[in-house]
Design an enzyme around this catalytic site. Structure first.
Site, mmCIF file in Angstrom:
data_model
loop_
_atom_site.group_PDB
_atom_site.id
_atom_site.type_symbol
_atom_site.label_atom_id
_atom_site.label_comp_id
_atom_site.label_asym_id
_atom_site.label_seq_id
_atom_site.Cartn_x
_atom_site.Cartn_y
_atom_site.Cartn_z
ATOM 1 N NE ARG A 154 -3.108 0.275 3.164
ATOM 2 C CZ ARG A 154 -2.638 0.563 4.377
ATOM 3 N NH1 ARG A 154 -2.060 1.738 4.616
ATOM 4 N NH2 ARG A 154 -2.730 -0.316 5.361
ATOM 5 C CE1 TYR A 156 -14.531 12.665 -17.415
ATOM 6 C CE2 TYR A 156 -13.560 12.590 -15.229
ATOM 7 C CZ TYR A 156 -14.327 12.010 -16.220
ATOM 8 O OH TYR A 156 -14.882 10.771 -16.018
ATOM 9 C CG ASP A 189 -6.498 16.723 -15.800
ATOM 10 O OD1 ASP A 189 -5.759 16.137 -16.617
ATOM 11 O OD2 ASP A 189 -7.547 16.238 -15.365
ATOM 12 C CE LYS A 245 -9.669 9.296 -19.909
ATOM 13 N NZ LYS A 245 -10.271 8.546 -18.878
HETATM 14 C C1 LIG Z 1 -9.005 15.266 -18.322
HETATM 15 C C2 LIG Z 1 -9.385 14.132 -17.423
HETATM 16 N N1 LIG Z 1 -8.977 14.146 -16.151
HETATM 17 C C3 LIG Z 1 -9.292 13.146 -15.304
HETATM 18 C C4 LIG Z 1 -10.066 12.073 -15.696
HETATM 19 C C5 LIG Z 1 -10.403 10.971 -14.727
HETATM 20 O O1 LIG Z 1 -9.588 9.873 -14.970
HETATM 21 P P1 LIG Z 1 -9.995 8.348 -14.674
HETATM 22 O O2 LIG Z 1 -11.102 7.996 -15.605
HETATM 23 O O3 LIG Z 1 -8.717 7.613 -14.929
HETATM 24 O O4 LIG Z 1 -10.416 8.282 -13.251
HETATM 25 C C6 LIG Z 1 -10.512 12.016 -17.026
HETATM 26 C C7 LIG Z 1 -11.337 10.878 -17.473
HETATM 27 O O5 LIG Z 1 -11.936 10.890 -18.536
HETATM 28 C C8 LIG Z 1 -10.171 13.076 -17.904
HETATM 29 O O6 LIG Z 1 -10.584 13.083 -19.185
#
Ligand SMILES: Cc1ncc(COP(=O)(O)O)c(C=O)c1O
Length: 373
Positions: free
Chosen positions: A41, A93, A165, A190
Site C-alpha cells: 500500500r 472533465y 490536469d 488515457k
Molecule cells: C481530463 C481528465 N482528467 C481526469 C479524468 C479521470 O480519470 P480516470 O477515468 O482515470 O479516473 C478524465 C477521465 O476521462 C479526464 O478526461
C-alpha cells in the site's frame, strides 16, 4: 525514457522489462531492517519504477501512482482545509466537477469556474479564501488554452497553488511543472496507458513539503496502483512518443478535413492556426495532441454519426490507440449543470473525438459515411 529507479539494472537475470512484483508484503531481513519495501500500500518495486519514470517525464520531485485519475484528483483535494476556495477552469472533465461539487463541497471547500484563458477574469475571481487554481489546458471538451506563465504570476501575487490536469497533452507535449504549476494530475488511463486496457492516475509533485503531505494521505487512504496495472502503464509509456506523434498527425488531417465539411459548423482543435489559443499553446507546449471537438449542423446528425461509425468506437474515454468518439452532453459532461453546459456550447450537436493510430484515410472514410444523411 526510463527514470530507472535502479530496479531494472539491479534485477537478476538481466530482465529488460520491469518484473511484476505481485506481493502485498515484504519480509524483513531482521528487526528494524527493511529491503526498502515493507507493504505494497505504501510502496512496491513495480510501482516505484513507474513513479520514477513519471517524475523524469514531468520533471517532478516525486510522483504518486493511483488507481485512477479521479483517485489522484481526490488525493489533491485532501490538501485543502474547510473554508478554502479553489478557482477552476470552467470546462473541466465532468467527473472532476462531480467530485468537487459533491465530496469537496461536503468538506466545506468551495469552487468557482471561470474561463481561465481570460487572465483578467481569473484575477478578478480570486477571493480572500482562494487557495489554488485548478487548470486544464487544453480544456475538456472545448479546447480552451490557459497561459501558465500568466497563471503563475497571479498565483505568486496571491500565494496560490497551481494544479494542472495534463491528461490531454501528457509530458511528451507539455510539462506544467516547468511552466509554473505545483502539482500535475493525470488520468493515466488515457495516453499514458495508451491501450484502453487499464485505469490509472498520477499526481506529479514539485517540492518536498507537498510530497510528504500527499504521500501520507496516499498510504492512509490506500488508492495505490496495483503491480500488474503499474506494469501495463510502464509498458504503455515505452511507446508514448511514437503513439502521440502518429495520433497528432492523424488528428491534424482529420481537423482540416472536418473544417471543410458542409455538415460541420465548428472545429475545436488547438493545432489549427485560427484556434484562439493556438499561439499560447505553441509557446508552452511542443504539440497540440489528438483531441478534437466539433459541432455538426443538427442533433439528428450528431446522433446518427454516433450510431453509424464503424472503425471509430462510440465510447467514453480518450488517448488510446483506438479512435473513440464521445457525446459529451450525455457522457463525459453529463453531470455538469445544464446552464453551464449550454453557456460553454456543450450542446446536442457537439461531439468529441480522440484520434487513434489507425490509417488517417480510413478514419476520414468512416467519418464521411457516418456524416452522410
Ligand atoms: C481530463 C481528465 N482528467 C481526469 C479524468 C479521470 O480519470 P480516470 O477515468 O482515470 O479516473 C478524465 C477521465 O476521462 C479526464 O478526461
Amino acid at each position: 525514457m526510463h527514470g530507472n529507479g535502479g530496479l531494472v539494472e539491479g534485477h537478476p537475470y538481466g530482465a529488460v522489462s520491469v518484473p511484476i512484483f505481485q506481493t502485498a508484503t515484504f519480509a524483513h531481513p531482521g528487526i528494524g531492517r527493511s529491503t526498502g519495501y515493507d507493504y505494497s500500500r505504501e510502496s512496491n518495486p513495480t510501482r516505484h519504477e513507474l513513479e520514477s519514470v513519471m517524475s523524469t517525464l514531468e520533471e517532478a520531485d516525486d510522483s504518486i501512482a493511483c488507481t485512477s485519475g479521479m483517485a489522484a484528483i481526490g488525493l489533491c483535494l485532501e490538501l485543502f482545509e474547510e473554508g478554502s476556495h479553489i478557482l477552476c477552469t470552467e470546462d473541466l472533465y465532468g467527473g472532476t466537477v462531480r467530485m468537487f461539487e459533491s465530496i469537496g463541497e461536503k468538506r466545506g471547500v468551495t469552487f468557482s469556474y471561470v474561463d481561465t484563458s481570460d487572465i483578467e477574469l481569473v484575477r478578478k475571481s480570486i477571493r480572500k479564501e482562494t487557495k489554488a487554481l485548478y487548470i486544464e489546458t487544453p480544456s475538456n471538451p472545448t479546447m480552451k488554452v490557459t497561459d501558465f506563465a500568466a497563471m503563475r504570476e497571479i498565483a505568486d501575487e496571491y500565494g496560490l497553488l497551481i494544479i494542472a490536469d495534463n491528461t490531454f497533452l501528457t509530458p511528451y507535449f507539455q510539462k506544467p511543472l516547468t511552466l509554473g504549476a505545483d502539482l500535475v494530475v493525470h488520468s493515466g488511463t488515457k495516453f499514458l496507458g495508451g491501450h484502453n486496457d487499464v485505469l490509472a492516475g498520477f499526481v506529479c509533485i514539485k517540492g518536498k513539503g507537498l510530497s510528504e503531505k500527499l504521500r501520507y494521505t496516499y498510504k492512509t487512504v490506500g488508492c495505490c496502483l496495483p503491480p500488474f496495472d503499474s506494469f501495463l502503464v510502464l509498458r504503455g509509456i515505452k511507446t508514448l512518443s511514437v503513439r502521440l506523434e502518429r495520433q497528432q498527425e492523424n488528428a491534424k488531417k482529420i481537423a482540416l478535413w472536418l473544417k471543410d465539411r458542409p455538415e460541420v459548423k465548428a472545429v475545436y482543435y488547438t493545432g489549427l492556426p485560427e484556434h484562439p489559443g493556438y499561439e499560447i499553446n505553441q509557446k508552452q507546449a511542443s504539440g497540440c495532441g489528438s483531441m478534437i471537438s466539433f459541432k455538426v449542423d443538427s442533433e439528428k446528425r450528431a446522433r446518427k454519426l454516433l450510431e453509424s461509425v464503424k472503425l471509430i468506437s462510440y465510447a467514453e474515454s480518450l488517448g488510446g490507440v483506438e479512435s473513440l468518439i464521445t457525446y459529451p452532453m450525455l457522457q463525459t459532461h453529463g453531470d455538469v449543470p445544464v446552464e453551464t453546459r449550454e453557456r460553454l456550447g456543450i450542446t446536442e450537436d457537439f461531439l468529441r473525438m480522440s484520434v487513434g493510430i489507425e490509417n488517417a484515410e480510413d478514419l476520414i472514410a468512416d467519418l464521411e459515411q457516418a456524416l452522410a444523411e
